[in-house]
Scaffold this motif. Structure first.
Motif, mmCIF file in Angstrom:
data_model
loop_
_atom_site.group_PDB
_atom_site.id
_atom_site.type_symbol
_atom_site.label_atom_id
_atom_site.label_comp_id
_atom_site.label_asym_id
_atom_site.label_seq_id
_atom_site.Cartn_x
_atom_site.Cartn_y
_atom_site.Cartn_z
ATOM 1 N N TYR A 132 6.370 0.724 6.057
ATOM 2 C CA TYR A 132 5.449 0.628 4.927
ATOM 3 C C TYR A 132 4.156 -0.033 5.389
ATOM 4 N N THR A 133 3.153 0.014 4.519
ATOM 5 C CA THR A 133 1.844 -0.545 4.843
ATOM 6 C C THR A 133 1.516 -1.678 3.874
ATOM 7 N N TRP A 145 5.000 3.274 0.980
ATOM 8 C CA TRP A 145 6.016 3.601 1.977
ATOM 9 C C TRP A 145 5.500 4.693 2.895
ATOM 10 N N LEU A 146 5.961 4.691 4.136
ATOM 11 C CA LEU A 146 5.570 5.702 5.121
ATOM 12 C C LEU A 146 6.668 6.744 5.329
ATOM 13 N N GLY A 172 -1.633 -4.590 2.901
ATOM 14 C CA GLY A 172 -3.037 -4.951 3.058
ATOM 15 C C GLY A 172 -3.286 -6.381 2.607
ATOM 16 N N LEU A 219 0.803 -1.217 0.000
ATOM 17 C CA LEU A 219 0.000 0.000 0.000
ATOM 18 C C LEU A 219 0.839 1.273 0.000
ATOM 19 N N PRO A 261 7.725 2.600 11.892
ATOM 20 C CA PRO A 261 6.838 2.176 10.801
ATOM 21 C C PRO A 261 7.452 2.524 9.444
ATOM 22 N N GLU A 266 -5.249 -4.244 7.186
ATOM 23 C CA GLU A 266 -4.189 -3.344 6.717
ATOM 24 C C GLU A 266 -3.300 -3.086 7.921
ATOM 25 N N THR A 267 -1.992 -3.189 7.727
ATOM 26 C CA THR A 267 -1.092 -3.018 8.865
ATOM 27 C C THR A 267 0.203 -2.330 8.453
ATOM 28 N N GLU A 268 0.746 -1.558 9.388
ATOM 29 C CA GLU A 268 2.046 -0.931 9.194
ATOM 30 C C GLU A 268 3.124 -1.931 9.592
ATOM 31 N N ILE A 269 4.142 -2.021 8.760
ATOM 32 C CA ILE A 269 5.248 -2.941 9.020
ATOM 33 C C ILE A 269 6.447 -2.124 9.493
ATOM 34 N N THR A 302 2.869 0.915 -5.557
ATOM 35 C CA THR A 302 1.764 1.080 -4.623
ATOM 36 C C THR A 302 0.501 0.428 -5.179
#
Length: 76
Positions: free
Chosen positions: A35-36, A20-21, A38, A18, A33, A43-46, A61
């Motif tokens: 990246y995300t 990069w953060l 789904g 989803l 955190p 949906e989770t932040e890694i 993305t």
């Protein structure tokens, strides 16, 4: 260290990247955190597994990737 699509549950075979953060070239701390991802369930932040400088890979993305696919890397 390569950043890979994680396996979030035992039945997961692929996930949706989803985004990069943090910006490419940023220095990140272990646990920050990064990246995300789904799935059909969550949906989770890694978080970053280690500290380093983030280098984006070819991951796009909103694209599905198999578990273990390389998304980017963290350099020393």
């Amino acid at each position: 260290m390569e950043i890979r699509m994680p396996k979030l549950d035992v039945s997961m075979t692929e996930g949706t990247f989803l985004g990069w953060l943090v910006p490419d070239g940023s220095t990140v701390a272990e646990g920050e955190p990064l990246y995300t991802v789904g799935t059909d369930k969550v949906e989770t932040e890694i978080p970053a597994p280690v500290a380093g400088v983030l280098r984006y890979g070819d991951a796009e993305t909103d694209t599905d990737y198999p578990v273990g696919a390389t998304l980017g890397k963290l350099e020393d």
